[in-house]
Scaffold this motif. Structure first.
Motif, mmCIF file in Angstrom:
data_model
loop_
_atom_site.group_PDB
_atom_site.id
_atom_site.type_symbol
_atom_site.label_atom_id
_atom_site.label_comp_id
_atom_site.label_asym_id
_atom_site.label_seq_id
_atom_site.Cartn_x
_atom_site.Cartn_y
_atom_site.Cartn_z
ATOM 1 N N PRO A 116 0.806 -1.222 0.000
ATOM 2 C CA PRO A 116 0.000 0.000 0.000
ATOM 3 C C PRO A 116 0.839 1.271 0.000
ATOM 4 O O PRO A 116 0.445 2.271 -0.608
ATOM 5 C CB PRO A 116 -0.824 -0.123 1.285
ATOM 6 C CG PRO A 116 -0.882 -1.588 1.562
ATOM 7 C CD PRO A 116 0.444 -2.120 1.111
ATOM 8 N N PHE A 117 1.984 1.266 0.669
ATOM 9 C CA PHE A 117 2.824 2.464 0.693
ATOM 10 C C PHE A 117 3.265 2.844 -0.711
ATOM 11 O O PHE A 117 3.213 4.021 -1.107
ATOM 12 C CB PHE A 117 4.038 2.250 1.591
ATOM 13 C CG PHE A 117 4.915 3.463 1.709
ATOM 14 C CD1 PHE A 117 4.570 4.502 2.555
ATOM 15 C CD2 PHE A 117 6.075 3.575 0.957
ATOM 16 C CE1 PHE A 117 5.370 5.635 2.657
ATOM 17 C CE2 PHE A 117 6.877 4.694 1.047
ATOM 18 C CZ PHE A 117 6.533 5.731 1.897
ATOM 19 N N LEU A 118 3.680 1.846 -1.494
ATOM 20 C CA LEU A 118 4.126 2.108 -2.863
ATOM 21 C C LEU A 118 2.972 2.578 -3.739
ATOM 22 O O LEU A 118 3.082 3.589 -4.441
ATOM 23 C CB LEU A 118 4.757 0.841 -3.450
ATOM 24 C CG LEU A 118 5.223 0.918 -4.907
ATOM 25 C CD1 LEU A 118 6.328 1.953 -5.065
ATOM 26 C CD2 LEU A 118 5.685 -0.445 -5.394
ATOM 27 N N LEU A 119 1.858 1.841 -3.705
ATOM 28 C CA LEU A 119 0.761 2.151 -4.614
ATOM 29 C C LEU A 119 0.034 3.439 -4.226
ATOM 30 O O LEU A 119 -0.331 4.238 -5.099
ATOM 31 C CB LEU A 119 -0.212 0.975 -4.674
ATOM 32 C CG LEU A 119 0.372 -0.341 -5.199
ATOM 33 C CD1 LEU A 119 -0.717 -1.395 -5.326
ATOM 34 C CD2 LEU A 119 1.072 -0.145 -6.538
ATOM 35 N N LEU A 120 -0.194 3.649 -2.930
ATOM 36 C CA LEU A 120 -0.867 4.884 -2.509
ATOM 37 C C LEU A 120 0.013 6.113 -2.745
ATOM 38 O O LEU A 120 -0.495 7.226 -2.929
ATOM 39 C CB LEU A 120 -1.270 4.799 -1.042
ATOM 40 C CG LEU A 120 -2.461 3.882 -0.744
ATOM 41 C CD1 LEU A 120 -2.680 3.769 0.763
ATOM 42 C CD2 LEU A 120 -3.733 4.384 -1.419
ATOM 43 N N SER A 121 1.328 5.914 -2.753
ATOM 44 C CA SER A 121 2.221 7.034 -3.065
ATOM 45 C C SER A 121 1.998 7.537 -4.487
ATOM 46 O O SER A 121 2.172 8.733 -4.761
ATOM 47 C CB SER A 121 3.678 6.610 -2.887
ATOM 48 O OG SER A 121 3.967 6.352 -1.531
#
Length: 461
Positions: free
Chosen positions: A360-365
């Motif tokens: 989620p950190f990568l995609l939400l970024s």
């Protein structure tokens, strides 16, 4: 000597080599010497195509020094008539293992290597030729009609690569080795693209760490499926676009589509770059149509040879209806927007657990960076290429869902990881300053006021 470059290359090499050995060691575990996840479809399809092309695989159980032999009967009635006779022949030649398939008419034996030729000769002499055929190699999963399955609802490049491992020996680690190699190559391509955009070793290392640590990439790398290979060619396509190699990137997007149709979802970025960069009509057509078509067609020649061109075309065209349909209430189904929060990880295997979990950190970024995009664009204009590939791919997955293909899974997100990692590397390096967001906010406001003024002028106010 440029010590920074030497250090950067050394660190990158350690990360990539370490990742390779970790994944290879994991994929070789004794409790993973069977089919994982959708390997039950792609590996048998690869084996069946090779059989149709006259290529005999082999598998040897090292513990007993016995070769795997699948005896497939022509139908269930023939099986009832001849299976006992086949089993007696296998016992005569000291079979060390037997597995009876329940969902299709076949039996798997492991025969001592020194006895295989005599066993096959005895079958030929004692059982009618039209009653059976032999497929050497690893045992099949016990699935209905799996002995005839070719997986022609997907293009064939991913299975071509799986086949390369199987040619050495038809065993689980060999099915998975091409995916592990693809994982490492994705890391290399991500580093090259990130450094080209940013000119920063730090940015390239950040991107590499996000790529090799991604749980989706790791899970698909140790499972002989198509998605890791799609991600590889999407990474290649993105990297070549960043280097302004439009024609090479056009061929690469065809290769990505030849692994799985979702590999073509970044094509609009190529189209935009071609509109901006190609001045001659012939060069433009070569870039947007001819080279992508060749990239798609050439890897499918293996499947075309196996089933015939007309059947292959019918299967590819017919697959669109399948891709745009609901496959039923799968408990792990997860539409594209749920990937951003890792709502439903797809289980490939339990104990050891292999789940296609998104980061989620990568995609939400990728969502957060919209706020700073104008500022980033002014500093690193080529960042729009991987960013565009990412959102174009997301957009097509949304379109697929809206058109009826509502059965989507988290492992489909594998294709998003290379462009997302590139963006993350560049953006984090640049955004370690607050003015990126404040300046971008003012730029957005300036553009809105400019649009407002133009509208007023058109309306005559």
């Amino acid at each position: 000597m440029d010590w920074k470059r030497v250090l950067f290359i050394a660190i990158s090499a350690v990360i990539l080599i370490g990742s390779f050995w970790y994944l290879y060691d994991f994929a070789s575990r004794s409790d993973l010497r069977d089919y994982i996840g959708d390997e039950v479809w792609y590996v048998p399809a690869s084996r069946n195509v090779l059989y149709r092309l006259g290529v005999n695989l082999h598998y040897v159980n090292e513990t007993t020094n016995s070769a795997g032999i699948n005896v497939i009967f022509s139908n269930t009635s023939v099986r009832i008539k001849y299976q006992y006779d086949v089993e007696k022949i296998a016992l005569r030649y000291n079979a060390t293992y037997e597995m009876e398939y329940l969902k299709f008419p076949g039996v798997y034996f492991e025969i001592p290597v020194d006895n295989v030729e005599d066993f096959l000769n005895a079958l030929s002499a004692e059982i009618p030729a039209d009653a059976y055929y032999v497929v050497p190699g690893y045992r099949y999963p016990d699935k209905e009609n799996i002995q005839n399955y070719l997986n022609t609802e997907h293009p064939f490049l991913g299975k071509d690569l799986i086949m390369l491992g199987m040619l050495a020996e038809d065993k689980p680690i060999n099915w998975r080795l091409p995916g592990i190699i693809a994982f490492v190559l994705i890391g290399v391509l991500v580093v090259l693209a990130t450094y080209r955009i940013s000119g920063s070793y730090l940015a390239a290392l950040i991107a590499l760490i996000f790529a090799v640590a991604d749980p989706t990439l790791e899970a698909t790398a140790v499972t002989a499926m198509l998605d890791i290979h799609v991600a590889l060619f999407v990474a290649l396509f993105t990297m070549l676009l960043v280097y302004e190699r439009r024609k090479s990137s056009a061929f690469a997007v065809g290769l990505a589509a030849a692994a799985k149709l979702s590999g073509a979802f970044g094509y609009p970025v190529l189209l935009i770059r071609a509109f901006k960069g190609e001045r001659k009509l012939t060069s433009f057509l070569l870039t947007i149509a001819i080279l992508p078509a060749l990239g798609f067609l050439i890897p499918n020649l293996v499947a075309i040879r196996a089933v015939g061109f007309e059947q292959w075309v019918d299967d590819i065209l017919g697959s669109f209806r399948w891709h745009l349909s609901n496959k039923g209430g799968h408990p792990a189904a997860s539409p594209v927007w749920e990937w951003f929060i890792n709502k439903k990880a797809f289980p490939f295997h339990y104990n050891p657990n292999i789940f296609a979990q998104t980061d989620p950190f990568l995609l939400l970024s990728m969502v957060l960076f919209i706020l700073a995009l104008p500022w980033l664009y002014r500093r690193k204009g080529k960042l729009l290429i991987p960013y565009g590939v990412f959102w174009s791919t997301v957009g097509f997955f949304v379109l697929q869902y809206l058109l009826g293909g509502t059965t989507q899974f988290s492992f489909y997100a594998t294709v998003l990881i290379p462009p997302a990692a590139i963006v993350m590397g560049v953006a984090l390096k640049e955004l370690l300053r607050w003015e990126a967001f404040t300046d971008s906010l003012w730029l957005y406001l300036e553009w809105l006021f400019e649009i407002r003024d133009r509208i007023r002028l058109r309306l005559g106010r």
